[in-house]
Design an enzyme around this catalytic site. Structure first.
Site, PDB file in Angstrom:
ATOM      1  N   ASN A   1      -3.810 -11.258  20.177  1.00 43.20           N
ATOM      2  CA  ASN A   1      -3.597 -10.748  19.098  1.00 43.20           C
ATOM      3  C   ASN A   1      -4.435 -11.148  17.916  1.00 43.20           C
ATOM      4  OD1 ASN A   1      -2.639  -9.282  16.743  1.00 43.20           O
ATOM      5  ND2 ASN A   1      -0.323  -9.566  17.275  1.00 43.20           N
TER       6      ASN A   1
ATOM      7  N   ARG B   1      -4.204  -6.603  21.802  1.00 49.48           N
ATOM      8  CA  ARG B   1      -3.367  -5.908  20.665  1.00 49.48           C
ATOM      9  C   ARG B   1      -4.599  -5.264  19.757  1.00 49.48           C
ATOM     10  NH1 ARG B   1      -0.294  -6.654  15.249  1.00 49.48           N
ATOM     11  NH2 ARG B   1       0.494  -4.751  15.092  1.00 49.48           N
TER      12      ARG B   1
ATOM     13  N   HIS C   1       3.798   0.337  15.371  1.00 48.04           N
ATOM     14  CA  HIS C   1       4.823  -0.243  16.303  1.00 48.04           C
ATOM     15  C   HIS C   1       5.144   0.364  17.644  1.00 48.04           C
ATOM     16  CE1 HIS C   1       7.408  -2.019  12.621  1.00 48.04           C
ATOM     17  NE2 HIS C   1       6.249  -3.059  13.038  1.00 48.04           N
TER      18      HIS C   1
ATOM     19  N   ARG D   1       7.676  -3.996   1.652  1.00 51.90           N
ATOM     20  CA  ARG D   1       6.924  -2.748   1.721  1.00 51.90           C
ATOM     21  C   ARG D   1       8.087  -1.604   1.307  1.00 51.90           C
ATOM     22  NH1 ARG D   1       4.208  -2.264   7.374  1.00 51.90           N
ATOM     23  NH2 ARG D   1       4.478  -4.514   7.430  1.00 51.90           N
TER      24      ARG D   1
ATOM     25  N   ASP E   1      13.405 -11.922   3.002  1.00 48.73           N
ATOM     26  CA  ASP E   1      14.061 -12.224   4.309  1.00 48.73           C
ATOM     27  C   ASP E   1      15.479 -11.952   4.273  1.00 48.73           C
ATOM     28  OD1 ASP E   1      15.663 -14.012   6.239  1.00 48.73           O
ATOM     29  OD2 ASP E   1      13.545 -14.656   6.533  1.00 48.73           O
TER      30      ASP E   1
ATOM     31  N   GLU F   1       6.495  -7.494  22.435  1.00 51.35           N
ATOM     32  CA  GLU F   1       5.282  -6.332  22.500  1.00 51.35           C
ATOM     33  C   GLU F   1       4.059  -7.216  23.225  1.00 51.35           C
ATOM     34  OE1 GLU F   1       5.908  -6.773  18.549  1.00 51.35           O
ATOM     35  OE2 GLU F   1       4.640  -4.699  18.264  1.00 51.35           O
TER      36      GLU F   1
END
Ligand code: ADP
Length: 401
Positions: free
Chosen positions: A7, A91, A180, A241, A283, A384
């Site tokens: 990745n 990825r 995702h 975000r 968090d 993933e």
């Protein structure tokens, strides 16, 4: 046979090496600060102590060459030679409209990744550099690209078009793509294994709730809608975000408050979401702790976070004409029984009931619905990299079963 998963990000490379026969993780690591001061490689072989190598790492080729050295080192390596790597899975974030599944990397695929540079300027260029560096180092090893967007290529037009002039779609490819995808596909597959039912027969909603958050509706085995859109900024409230906002807020910020477009961009991507609402942290653990202590801003942030998810679950149940399975995954989805419980409250009208005892036990892969709940509710840790390794093995014909 071993599969290496890569990745490659804007200044880092994460890697994992799997023994594919039993899907055992042999080693993982991170090359950080590529091209910057203070670059280093943190290598973690599973059965040996980890090692941190500080070195000048100017580019991806040096980075990957160090990864190969670490993997084959006599002291902390896990294989004897790079030729023991049977295939490499990469990825790749954006495959645009052309890529609907994982693929063997050819020149044509590299060109498609390049064509999507404009759509994912921070991700696709380093993804391609990672591929090219591996090709140079191991020219005879097969390489596979696994795209974040591929699973969502099945989303129908009514769900992917924005109601802006059609030419913006036709000329500039502005539409919902979704992200995702590898995680949503992985947990959907595991959910089917757990339930012993084929994906084609289930109406499923998968909630990936990590630092980035997205939710996907899966019907007849296909993604039919997802909350992230043209970029990963749309949809759910995330760590930093904003997710969905009225786009006119942007004009207001620029015209009335005098922010530059770059400042607005940075605010919506890096200072909003849980961090912006709580004023405490991005968090969820910190926010839950403050909420417990009675902090109003933290309580509000949690309420907004949960409400947005509930709204999407309601909308997607309507889109699919019902719901059979709800899946929670990623950091928040896998670990916070409170957030899961708050999200599930109020869906009794769909026949969804969770068992709080099952919800709060610490097992990580589990069903948390009551025995008589019509909707099955599952917690499934995402992986993933393992999904990328599985796709790579399948495409390269390495599967032994
Ligand atoms: P990323 O998207 O970076 O891979 P993760 O999937 O690791 O992120 O998710 C990170 C989020 O998960 C953070 O908001 C973190 O607070 C949250 N998280 C991790 N463990 C817990 C926990 N035990 N309870 C609540 N939230 C948690």
């Amino acid at each position: 046979m071993n599969v290496l998963v890569i990745n490659a990000g804007s200044s880092s490379v994460k890697y994992k090496l799997f023994l594919i026969e039993n899907e055992k993780l042999l080693a993982e690591g991170l090359v950080d600060r590529i091209g910057l001061n203070g670059s280093n490689l943190l290598h973690k072989p599973i059965d040996k102590p980890e090692v941190n190598i500080k070195s000048d790492i100017p580019n991806y080729e040096t980075a990957l060459s160090m990864v190969m050295d670490a993997l084959t080192d006599v002291n902390y390596g896990v294989i004897k030679s790079p030729y023991e790597i049977s295939a490499i899975g990469h990825r790749v974030v954006h495959g645009g409209e052309k890529i609907s599944s994982s693929v063997l990397i050819t020149e044509e695929i590299e060109n498609i990744i390049k064509e999507c540079f404009d759509l994912a300027p921070l991700h696709n260029p380093p993804n391609l550099m990672g591929i090219q560096a591996c090709k140079k180092l191991l020219p005879h090893t097969k390489q596979v690209a696994v795209f974040d967007t591929a699973f969502h290529v099945t989303i129908p037009k009514e769900a992917y078009l924005y109601a802006i002039p059609y030419r913006l779609y036709a000329d500039y490819s502005i539409r919902r793509y979704g992200f995702h995808g590898t995680s949503h596909r992985y947990v959907a597959n595991i959910a089917c294994e757990l339930l012993g039912q084929p994906l084609e027969k289930l109406k499923m909603i998968t909630c990936h709730l990590g630092n980035g958050c997205s939710i996907t509706a899966i019907k007849e085995g296909k993604s039919i809608d997802t909350s992230m859109g043209f970029t990963p900024l749309e949809g759910l409230i995330m760590g930093t975000r904003s997710g969905d906002i009225d786009p006119a807020i942007i004009f207001y910020l620029v015209e009335r408050i005098g922010l530059s477009i770059q400042e607005v961009n940075s605010m919506l991507n890096r200072e909003s979401g849980l961090l912006g609402l709580s004023g405490i942290s991005r968090d969820m653990r910190d926010i839950l702790k403050s909420a417990e202590e009675g902090n109003e801003m933290a309580i509000n942030a949690i309420k907004c976070f949960v409400y947005r998810i509930k709204k999407y679950i309601g909308a997607y149940s309507a889109s699919m004409g019902g719901l059979d399975v709800l899946v929670f995954t990623a950091g928040i989805g896998e670990n916070s029984s409170l957030i899961r419980s708050l999200i599930c409250k109020g869906f009794e009208y769909l026949g969804l009931y969770i068992d709080e005892e099952k919800n709060s036990n610490s097992q990580r892969k589990k069903a948390i619905n009551t025995d008589d709940s019509k909707v099955k509710v599952l917690v499934i840790p995402t992986d993933e990299e393992l999904m990328i390794a599985r796709d790579t093995a399948e495409i390269c014909g390495l599967n032994t079963t």
